[in-house]
Design a protein around this motif. Structure first.
Motif, mmCIF file in Angstrom:
data_model
loop_
_atom_site.group_PDB
_atom_site.id
_atom_site.type_symbol
_atom_site.label_atom_id
_atom_site.label_comp_id
_atom_site.label_asym_id
_atom_site.label_seq_id
_atom_site.Cartn_x
_atom_site.Cartn_y
_atom_site.Cartn_z
ATOM 1 N N ALA A 131 0.842 -1.194 0.000
ATOM 2 C CA ALA A 131 0.000 0.000 0.000
ATOM 3 C C ALA A 131 0.878 1.245 0.000
ATOM 4 O O ALA A 131 1.948 1.257 0.602
ATOM 5 C CB ALA A 131 -0.901 0.003 1.225
ATOM 6 N N VAL A 132 0.392 2.282 -0.684
ATOM 7 C CA VAL A 132 1.064 3.574 -0.671
ATOM 8 C C VAL A 132 0.378 4.418 0.395
ATOM 9 O O VAL A 132 -0.806 4.729 0.274
ATOM 10 C CB VAL A 132 0.993 4.268 -2.052
ATOM 11 N N GLU A 133 1.115 4.742 1.466
ATOM 12 C CA GLU A 133 0.568 5.533 2.564
ATOM 13 C C GLU A 133 1.512 6.681 2.858
ATOM 14 O O GLU A 133 2.703 6.467 3.095
ATOM 15 C CB GLU A 133 0.403 4.671 3.824
ATOM 16 N N GLU A 134 0.994 7.906 2.840
ATOM 17 C CA GLU A 134 1.751 9.110 3.164
ATOM 18 C C GLU A 134 3.028 9.239 2.323
ATOM 19 O O GLU A 134 4.095 9.569 2.831
ATOM 20 C CB GLU A 134 2.088 9.152 4.653
ATOM 21 N N GLY A 135 2.928 8.918 1.056
ATOM 22 C CA GLY A 135 4.056 9.070 0.151
ATOM 23 C C GLY A 135 5.109 7.987 0.248
ATOM 24 O O GLY A 135 6.201 8.141 -0.298
ATOM 25 N N GLU A 136 4.822 6.899 0.969
ATOM 26 C CA GLU A 136 5.764 5.789 1.085
ATOM 27 C C GLU A 136 5.057 4.486 0.755
ATOM 28 O O GLU A 136 3.858 4.350 0.938
ATOM 29 C CB GLU A 136 6.336 5.723 2.508
ATOM 30 N N LEU A 137 5.827 3.517 0.285
ATOM 31 C CA LEU A 137 5.295 2.207 -0.086
ATOM 32 C C LEU A 137 5.572 1.223 1.048
ATOM 33 O O LEU A 137 6.699 1.127 1.529
ATOM 34 C CB LEU A 137 5.961 1.736 -1.388
ATOM 35 N N TRP A 138 4.543 0.498 1.490
ATOM 36 C CA TRP A 138 4.656 -0.408 2.635
ATOM 37 C C TRP A 138 4.167 -1.800 2.278
ATOM 38 O O TRP A 138 3.204 -1.952 1.540
ATOM 39 C CB TRP A 138 3.829 0.105 3.811
ATOM 40 N N LEU A 139 4.824 -2.803 2.833
ATOM 41 C CA LEU A 139 4.361 -4.186 2.767
ATOM 42 C C LEU A 139 3.604 -4.446 4.064
ATOM 43 O O LEU A 139 4.163 -4.311 5.149
ATOM 44 C CB LEU A 139 5.524 -5.166 2.649
ATOM 45 N N VAL A 140 2.335 -4.810 3.951
ATOM 46 C CA VAL A 140 1.483 -5.012 5.114
ATOM 47 C C VAL A 140 1.164 -6.497 5.239
ATOM 48 O O VAL A 140 0.822 -7.156 4.259
ATOM 49 C CB VAL A 140 0.172 -4.201 4.979
ATOM 50 N N ASN A 141 1.299 -7.026 6.444
ATOM 51 C CA ASN A 141 0.927 -8.399 6.791
ATOM 52 C C ASN A 141 1.844 -9.458 6.177
ATOM 53 O O ASN A 141 1.449 -10.606 6.049
ATOM 54 C CB ASN A 141 -0.537 -8.673 6.419
ATOM 55 N N GLY A 142 3.049 -9.076 5.799
ATOM 56 C CA GLY A 142 4.033 -10.064 5.344
ATOM 57 C C GLY A 142 4.671 -10.711 6.566
ATOM 58 O O GLY A 142 5.001 -10.030 7.534
ATOM 59 N N ARG A 143 4.854 -12.030 6.548
ATOM 60 C CA ARG A 143 5.384 -12.736 7.712
ATOM 61 C C ARG A 143 6.815 -13.187 7.460
ATOM 62 O O ARG A 143 7.092 -13.860 6.461
ATOM 63 C CB ARG A 143 4.529 -13.952 8.034
ATOM 64 N N ILE A 144 7.703 -12.790 8.381
ATOM 65 C CA ILE A 144 9.072 -13.296 8.390
ATOM 66 C C ILE A 144 9.263 -13.968 9.737
ATOM 67 O O ILE A 144 9.106 -13.336 10.784
ATOM 68 C CB ILE A 144 10.109 -12.168 8.180
ATOM 69 N N ALA A 145 9.560 -15.254 9.715
ATOM 70 C CA ALA A 145 9.666 -16.053 10.941
ATOM 71 C C ALA A 145 10.748 -15.490 11.860
ATOM 72 O O ALA A 145 11.736 -14.932 11.392
ATOM 73 C CB ALA A 145 9.981 -17.501 10.586
ATOM 74 N N PRO A 146 10.582 -15.637 13.170
ATOM 75 C CA PRO A 146 11.622 -15.154 14.090
ATOM 76 C C PRO A 146 12.906 -15.961 13.931
ATOM 77 O O PRO A 146 12.862 -17.147 13.636
ATOM 78 C CB PRO A 146 11.012 -15.355 15.472
ATOM 79 N N TYR A 147 14.018 -15.294 14.120
ATOM 80 C CA TYR A 147 15.321 -15.934 14.030
ATOM 81 C C TYR A 147 15.705 -16.409 15.423
ATOM 82 O O TYR A 147 15.761 -15.615 16.367
ATOM 83 C CB TYR A 147 16.353 -14.951 13.460
ATOM 84 N N ALA A 148 15.955 -17.688 15.578
ATOM 85 C CA ALA A 148 16.150 -18.300 16.898
ATOM 86 C C ALA A 148 17.351 -17.721 17.645
ATOM 87 O O ALA A 148 17.289 -17.533 18.860
ATOM 88 C CB ALA A 148 16.309 -19.801 16.749
#
Length: 159
Positions: A57-74
């Protein structure tokens, strides 16, 4: 689709949104960078990502990835990252303006297609400007695929 060149040892597909081309009609796609923390990069190198239910989504002049999941690093216990935080995507001002104009049209959205490391080892994402398909569009695409499959089978058997 992002295909692996034979000569690039660093190129690696991390996550792919396989349903995107089924659910959306992709008009055009664009390669963008992604701002990540160190533990996120390490997790991506292990292959721990999912972009299937995410969107851009483009919000306030910036492009964002919303709800993308990156697993925690142990190994990053104290300085880890949040799994589903909004992540900033990097695009030029001209591309941002074009993406914002495209999403203002009726039914258009930005869909992440592939998350990968390019030949330089940098994390990149391919996003598509897409319009949602209706049920009859999906049926027509399935019929077209079936016909192409039958046609290939007939040509193979004939020759």
């Amino acid at each position: 689709m992002a295909k692996k060149p034979k000569s690039d040892p660093n190129y690696k597909v991390i996550a792919e949104n396989r349903r995107a081309r089924h659910d959306y009609a992709i008009d055009e796609d664009l390669e963008v960078g992604i701002v990540l923390m160190g533990s996120e990069v390490k997790s991506l190198r292990e292959g721990g990502a999912n972009i299937a239910e995410s969107y851009a989504a483009v919000e306030e002049g910036e492009l964002w990835l919303v709800n993308g999941r990156i697993a925690p690093y142990a190994q990053a216990k104290t300085w880890g990252h949040e799994e589903r935080r909004k992540r900033k995507l990097l695009a030029s001002k001209r591309e941002l303006a074009r993406l914002w104009n495209a999403t203002q049209r009726k039914g258009m959205t930005l869909v992440p297609l592939v998350l990968y490391f390019n030949h330089k080892g940098l994390a990149k994402m391919k996003i598509g400007i897409a319009k949602g398909k209706k049920h009859h569009d999906k049926r027509a695409d399935a019929a077209k695929q079936d016909w192409n499959r039958q046609k290939a089978r007939l040509l193979r058997d004939k020759g």
